[in-house]
Write a protein that holds these residues in place. Structure first.
Motif, PDB file in Angstrom:
ATOM      1  N   GLN A 110     -28.297 -17.262  47.900  1.00 34.07           N
ATOM      2  CA  GLN A 110     -27.677 -17.859  46.938  1.00 34.07           C
ATOM      3  C   GLN A 110     -28.739 -17.476  45.815  1.00 34.07           C
ATOM      4  O   GLN A 110     -29.925 -17.800  46.072  1.00 34.07           O
ATOM      5  N   ASP A 111     -28.154 -17.638  44.408  1.00 35.07           N
ATOM      6  CA  ASP A 111     -29.202 -17.335  43.178  1.00 35.07           C
ATOM      7  C   ASP A 111     -28.710 -18.196  42.064  1.00 35.07           C
ATOM      8  O   ASP A 111     -27.464 -18.060  41.752  1.00 35.07           O
ATOM      9  N   ASP A 112     -29.419 -19.130  41.761  1.00 38.39           N
ATOM     10  CA  ASP A 112     -28.935 -19.967  40.620  1.00 38.39           C
ATOM     11  C   ASP A 112     -28.383 -19.284  39.235  1.00 38.39           C
ATOM     12  O   ASP A 112     -27.539 -19.781  38.652  1.00 38.39           O
ATOM     13  N   ARG A 113     -28.947 -18.114  39.285  1.00 36.54           N
ATOM     14  CA  ARG A 113     -28.572 -17.068  37.953  1.00 36.54           C
ATOM     15  C   ARG A 113     -26.999 -17.036  37.809  1.00 36.54           C
ATOM     16  O   ARG A 113     -26.501 -16.886  36.661  1.00 36.54           O
ATOM     17  N   TYR A 114     -26.459 -17.054  39.105  1.00 36.06           N
ATOM     18  CA  TYR A 114     -25.049 -16.848  39.192  1.00 36.06           C
ATOM     19  C   TYR A 114     -24.096 -18.034  39.080  1.00 36.06           C
ATOM     20  O   TYR A 114     -22.856 -17.997  39.247  1.00 36.06           O
ATOM     21  N   LEU A 115     -25.006 -19.302  38.927  1.00 32.96           N
ATOM     22  CA  LEU A 115     -23.876 -20.554  38.952  1.00 32.96           C
ATOM     23  C   LEU A 115     -23.571 -20.617  37.282  1.00 32.96           C
ATOM     24  O   LEU A 115     -24.310 -20.136  36.423  1.00 32.96           O
ATOM     25  N   ARG A 116     -22.416 -21.221  36.992  1.00 34.55           N
ATOM     26  CA  ARG A 116     -22.021 -21.390  35.562  1.00 34.55           C
ATOM     27  C   ARG A 116     -22.119 -22.917  35.321  1.00 34.55           C
ATOM     28  O   ARG A 116     -22.104 -23.685  36.184  1.00 34.55           O
ATOM     29  N   PRO A 117     -22.475 -23.487  33.917  1.00 37.29           N
ATOM     30  CA  PRO A 117     -22.736 -24.753  33.531  1.00 37.29           C
ATOM     31  C   PRO A 117     -21.586 -25.553  33.904  1.00 37.29           C
ATOM     32  O   PRO A 117     -21.652 -26.716  34.143  1.00 37.29           O
ATOM     33  N   ALA A 118     -20.289 -25.057  34.030  1.00 35.46           N
ATOM     34  CA  ALA A 118     -19.041 -25.580  34.419  1.00 35.46           C
ATOM     35  C   ALA A 118     -18.407 -24.607  35.218  1.00 35.46           C
ATOM     36  O   ALA A 118     -18.102 -23.507  34.892  1.00 35.46           O
ATOM     37  N   GLU A 119     -17.855 -25.271  36.336  1.00 37.53           N
ATOM     38  CA  GLU A 119     -17.020 -24.369  37.257  1.00 37.53           C
ATOM     39  C   GLU A 119     -15.552 -24.489  37.320  1.00 37.53           C
ATOM     40  O   GLU A 119     -15.305 -25.649  37.181  1.00 37.53           O
ATOM     41  N   VAL A 120     -14.792 -23.597  37.570  1.00 34.19           N
ATOM     42  CA  VAL A 120     -13.559 -23.662  38.021  1.00 34.19           C
ATOM     43  C   VAL A 120     -13.255 -23.702  39.481  1.00 34.19           C
ATOM     44  O   VAL A 120     -13.390 -22.545  40.093  1.00 34.19           O
ATOM     45  N   ASP A 121     -13.060 -24.803  40.280  1.00 27.18           N
ATOM     46  CA  ASP A 121     -13.168 -24.754  41.603  1.00 27.18           C
ATOM     47  C   ASP A 121     -11.940 -24.133  42.247  1.00 27.18           C
ATOM     48  O   ASP A 121     -12.233 -23.633  43.533  1.00 27.18           O
ATOM     49  N   LEU A 122     -10.673 -24.472  41.828  1.00 31.91           N
ATOM     50  CA  LEU A 122      -9.705 -23.912  42.459  1.00 31.91           C
ATOM     51  C   LEU A 122      -8.539 -23.494  41.737  1.00 31.91           C
ATOM     52  O   LEU A 122      -8.219 -24.247  40.873  1.00 31.91           O
ATOM     53  N   LEU A 123      -7.904 -22.153  41.929  1.00 35.36           N
ATOM     54  CA  LEU A 123      -6.853 -21.711  41.122  1.00 35.36           C
ATOM     55  C   LEU A 123      -5.717 -21.250  42.257  1.00 35.36           C
ATOM     56  O   LEU A 123      -6.222 -20.580  43.121  1.00 35.36           O
ATOM     57  N   LEU A 124      -4.600 -21.711  42.043  1.00 32.82           N
ATOM     58  CA  LEU A 124      -3.529 -21.192  42.879  1.00 32.82           C
ATOM     59  C   LEU A 124      -2.352 -21.443  41.911  1.00 32.82           C
ATOM     60  O   LEU A 124      -1.783 -22.232  41.556  1.00 32.82           O
ATOM     61  N   GLY A 125      -1.581 -19.973  41.789  1.00 33.33           N
ATOM     62  CA  GLY A 125      -0.527 -20.075  40.936  1.00 33.33           C
ATOM     63  C   GLY A 125       0.942 -19.836  41.574  1.00 33.33           C
ATOM     64  O   GLY A 125       1.015 -19.452  42.806  1.00 33.33           O
ATOM     65  N   ASP A 126       1.525 -20.305  41.129  1.00 34.62           N
ATOM     66  CA  ASP A 126       3.246 -20.574  41.340  1.00 34.62           C
ATOM     67  C   ASP A 126       3.873 -19.666  40.383  1.00 34.62           C
ATOM     68  O   ASP A 126       4.330 -19.962  39.342  1.00 34.62           O
ATOM     69  N   ALA A 127       4.368 -18.238  41.029  1.00 33.98           N
ATOM     70  CA  ALA A 127       4.795 -17.398  39.995  1.00 33.98           C
ATOM     71  C   ALA A 127       6.484 -17.414  40.269  1.00 33.98           C
ATOM     72  O   ALA A 127       7.269 -16.455  39.908  1.00 33.98           O
ATOM     73  N   SER A 128       7.096 -18.646  40.469  1.00 34.77           N
ATOM     74  CA  SER A 128       8.442 -18.542  40.727  1.00 34.77           C
ATOM     75  C   SER A 128       9.327 -18.052  39.618  1.00 34.77           C
ATOM     76  O   SER A 128      10.567 -17.479  39.630  1.00 34.77           O
ATOM     77  N   HIS A 129       8.712 -18.532  38.205  1.00 29.16           N
ATOM     78  CA  HIS A 129       9.572 -18.085  37.003  1.00 29.16           C
ATOM     79  C   HIS A 129       9.578 -16.652  36.914  1.00 29.16           C
ATOM     80  O   HIS A 129      10.668 -15.953  36.619  1.00 29.16           O
ATOM     81  N   ALA A 130       8.561 -15.877  37.031  1.00 26.56           N
ATOM     82  CA  ALA A 130       8.671 -14.420  37.104  1.00 26.56           C
ATOM     83  C   ALA A 130       9.259 -13.762  38.121  1.00 26.56           C
ATOM     84  O   ALA A 130      10.067 -12.931  37.953  1.00 26.56           O
ATOM     85  N   ARG A 131       9.104 -14.531  39.368  1.00 23.86           N
ATOM     86  CA  ARG A 131       9.875 -13.960  40.457  1.00 23.86           C
ATOM     87  C   ARG A 131      11.584 -13.853  40.207  1.00 23.86           C
ATOM     88  O   ARG A 131      12.203 -13.100  40.684  1.00 23.86           O
TER      89      ARG A 131
END
Ligand code: NAP
Ligand code: GDD
Length: 346
Positions: A280-301
């Motif tokens: 682990q290297d702190d250089r690659y940490l961001r000041p604020a993080e996006v913890d979780l992304l999960l998309g629902d593409a039902s509309h496009a489907r």
């Protein structure tokens, strides 16, 4: 035979620009791309598509330009007279957007406005695709995320993309432009930039396998992303502009995985234990993080009849196999005495 449709792409030299160009050329489009002047060639990803402009039958044309230059947008529209514009150009690295926030906003937010204004004043109907992003959901207020989920961006990049999203909606509502937002979740490929985590991992794992690298330094291993294949996602962009009405669409696989799981998969394919190589290297940490992304593409489907074809496992395998070939070439160069050191900075 009717006249070929003409598309103008910003970001043609990027990952998505190269896949979308391939798709549009296959569909018989005349493709025009905006490239930036650089002291080195930056056209590797589209080299296989490019032919000498004097050669008959050439359907790919490149033009110098920059999204920060509004006059350039207007001039390109005037000169090319496109039927469709795909705005893929961006300072697309979230980590870098914390380091260069103002520049990121100038390109990723105001760049969109320059194009919308150029379309509004050009006096022709031009369809517009804006490369919006799941980063806009940031600190997510619900899971999975849909077109109705409110935004809470967590980076200068995310904020700039929210601006571009709403300005695209606004020009659609105010001036009747055929303007669409694709809210694309993370998508990767063997052509992914090497400083995004997926490619950073597959490049490092394959180089470690061949003895070209010892360690891989990463930031937050707990972040979860909905990772799909770029080749599948560019098809959704095109479909959006072929509908009767413009709209906004989430494009995602509906599966989420952590960076840790990505490491398991990539190093596992090479029969390596990533825990022996990753630090682990702190250089690659961001000041604020996006913890979780999960998309629902039902509309496009449902509306676009779009669905992803490549699974997470297949995607990682595709990237590992391509990077293994690259590492083998590097090894030959290395053995011939060439320097194969890579600068790691993002
Ligand atoms: P990428 O590989 O980083 O490509 C970015 C492209 O934008 C490159 O062609 C780059 O040109 C160009 N560019 C950068 N600054 C510019 C400027 N000032 N003026 C004109 N062009 C400029 O990005 P990508 O992965 O293909 O993503 C395409 C778009 O989708 C971006 O807008 C990104 O923000 C968005 N997006 C991506 C994802 C994803 O997971 N890939 C998800 C959601 C949204 P150079 O080659 O000269 O640098
Ligand atoms: N880049 C990078 N480098 N990310 C790392 C590292 C590292 O060394 N270590 C951990 N990560 C974590 C990041 O903190 C983030 O949580 C996750 O891995 C994914 O990082 P990236 O691959 O850089 O992608 P991103 O999710 O921040 O942004 C990408 O996807 C967006 C769509 O959600 C970019 O393509 C954006 O342009 C796009 O909009």
């Amino acid at each position: 035979m009717g006249k070929a449709k003409r598309a103008l792409l910003t970001g043609i030299t990027g990952q998505d620009g190269s896949y979308l160009s391939e798709l549009l050329l296959k569909k018989g489009y005349e493709v025009h791309g905006v490239i930036r002047r650089s002291s080195t060639f930056g056209t590797d990803r589209i080299e296989h598509l490019y032919r000498d402009p004097h050669e008959s039958g050439t359907r790919l044309f490149l033009h110098y330009g920059d999204l920060t230059d509004g006059n350039n947008a207007a001039a390109l529209l005037q000169e090319i007279q496109p039927d469709e514009i795909y705005n893929l150009g961006a300072q697309s690295h979230v980590g870098v957007s914390f380091i260069n926030p103002v520049y990121t906003v100038e390109v990723d937010a105001l760049g969109v406005l320059h194009l919308l204004e150029a379309i509004r004043h050009c006096g022709r109907p031009v369809k517009f695709y804006q490369a919006s992003s799941s980063e806009m959901y940031g600190k997510v207020v619900e899971t999975p995320q849909t077109e109705k989920t409110p935004f809470h961006p967590r980076s200068p990049y995310g904020c700039a993309k929210v601006y571009g999203f709403w300005q695209t909606v606004n020009y659609r509502e105010a001036y009747g432009l055929f303007a669409c937002n694709g809210i694309l979740f993370n998508h990767e490929s063997p052509r992914r930039g090497e400083t995004f985590v997926s490619r950073k991992i597959t490049r490092a794992a394959t180089r470690i396998k061949l003895g070209l690298q010892k360690k891989l330094y990463l930031g937050n291993l707990d972040a979860r992303r909905d990772w799909g294949f770029a080749g599948d996602y560019v098809e959704a962009m095109w479909l959006m502009l072929q509908q009767k009405k413009p709209g906004d669409y989430v494009i995602a696989t509906g599966q989420t995985h952590s960076v840790r799981e990505l490491l398991d998969e990539a190093f596992g394919l090479l029969k390596l234990d990533w825990k022996k190589h990753v630090e682990q290297d702190d250089r690659y940490l961001r000041p604020a993080e996006v913890d979780l992304l999960l998309g629902d593409a039902s509309h496009a489907r449902k509306t676009l009849k779009w669905k992803p074809k490549v699974t997470f496992k297949k995607l990682v395998k595709m990237m590992v196999e391509a990077d293994l070939k690259l590492a083998e070439q590097e090894k030959i160069l290395h053995q011939a005495g060439h320097r194969v050191h890579k600068t790691e900075y993002e």
